[in-house]
Design a protein around this motif. Structure first.
Motif, PDB file in Angstrom:
ATOM      1  N   ASP A  24     -13.596   6.760  -2.455  1.00  0.00           N
ATOM      2  CA  ASP A  24     -14.661   6.568  -1.469  1.00  0.00           C
ATOM      3  C   ASP A  24     -15.612   5.435  -1.820  1.00  0.00           C
ATOM      4  O   ASP A  24     -16.539   5.144  -1.077  1.00  0.00           O
ATOM      5  CB  ASP A  24     -15.448   7.866  -1.287  1.00  0.00           C
ATOM      6  N   GLY A  25     -15.427   4.823  -2.960  1.00  0.00           N
ATOM      7  CA  GLY A  25     -16.288   3.720  -3.360  1.00  0.00           C
ATOM      8  C   GLY A  25     -17.691   4.186  -3.709  1.00  0.00           C
ATOM      9  O   GLY A  25     -17.915   5.356  -4.032  1.00  0.00           O
ATOM     10  N   VAL A  26     -18.624   3.294  -3.604  1.00  0.00           N
ATOM     11  CA  VAL A  26     -19.995   3.598  -4.015  1.00  0.00           C
ATOM     12  C   VAL A  26     -20.726   4.500  -3.037  1.00  0.00           C
ATOM     13  O   VAL A  26     -21.843   4.939  -3.311  1.00  0.00           O
ATOM     14  CB  VAL A  26     -20.809   2.300  -4.249  1.00  0.00           C
ATOM     15  N   ASP A  27     -20.134   4.817  -1.896  1.00  0.00           N
ATOM     16  CA  ASP A  27     -20.781   5.696  -0.916  1.00  0.00           C
ATOM     17  C   ASP A  27     -21.043   7.088  -1.477  1.00  0.00           C
ATOM     18  O   ASP A  27     -21.939   7.786  -1.000  1.00  0.00           O
ATOM     19  CB  ASP A  27     -19.941   5.809   0.356  1.00  0.00           C
ATOM     20  N   ASN A  28     -20.282   7.514  -2.478  1.00  0.00           N
ATOM     21  CA  ASN A  28     -20.491   8.832  -3.072  1.00  0.00           C
ATOM     22  C   ASN A  28     -21.483   8.822  -4.233  1.00  0.00           C
ATOM     23  O   ASN A  28     -21.762   9.858  -4.812  1.00  0.00           O
ATOM     24  CB  ASN A  28     -19.166   9.435  -3.554  1.00  0.00           C
ATOM     25  N   THR A  31     -28.164   8.783  -4.380  1.00  0.00           N
ATOM     26  CA  THR A  31     -29.239   7.895  -3.938  1.00  0.00           C
ATOM     27  C   THR A  31     -30.477   8.169  -4.779  1.00  0.00           C
ATOM     28  O   THR A  31     -30.882   9.316  -4.932  1.00  0.00           O
ATOM     29  CB  THR A  31     -29.551   8.141  -2.451  1.00  0.00           C
ATOM     30  N   CYS A  36     -35.364   3.719  -3.556  1.00  0.00           N
ATOM     31  CA  CYS A  36     -35.383   3.490  -2.103  1.00  0.00           C
ATOM     32  C   CYS A  36     -36.800   3.232  -1.615  1.00  0.00           C
ATOM     33  O   CYS A  36     -37.031   2.348  -0.789  1.00  0.00           O
ATOM     34  CB  CYS A  36     -34.773   4.678  -1.360  1.00  0.00           C
TER      35      CYS A  36
END
Length: 128
Positions: A24-28, A31, A36
């Motif tokens: 899934d790449g860096v999406d998982n 955060t 942010c």
């Protein structure tokens, strides 16, 4: 800044820890809410309301140093219209710089004013 190895792994630009982002790449990746908020301030995006923490901010009170959505601004400042020292409330639009210091997620009333050397995160005076 992302540093990618030839095998698809990603290296942290701060600690150089190498990790495999998987299918899934860096999406998982998790955060970091503190980062942010700092990015919101740097980019000047209005971000979230400092009072309810969910609605987008539509005004900024210079006196309170707080970004507020319309309902919270009315709730918190509606009664102050007759006060001796009225608050300076400015409308904000997307992309407009807000003059504010991010608040501590652990101590919401405190501003993030210090950088922790060990965690490399902004912290408030109560976190010290």
């Amino acid at each position: 800044k992302k540093i990618e190895a030839s095998d698809g792994r990603v290296s942290c630009p701060v600690c150089q820890f190498v990790t495999d982002p998987g299918q899934d790449g860096v999406d998982n990746f998790q955060t970091d809410e503190s980062v942010c908020r700092i990015i919101e301030v740097i980019n000047g995006t209005p971000g979230r309301c400092d009072n309810c923490l969910s609605s987008p901010a539509s005004s900024f009170c210079e006196t309170c140093d707080a970004a507020l959505c319309a309902p919270c601004s009315e709730e918190l400042h509606g009664f102050r219209s007759s006060a001796k020292k009225p608050h300076s409330i400015l409308p904000v639009t997307k992309g407009e710089r807000l003059r504010r210091v991010p608040r501590c997620p652990s101590h919401p009333g405190e501003k993030l004013l210090f950088l922790s050397v060990t965690s490399q995160q902004l912290i408030c005076r109560d976190c010290i």
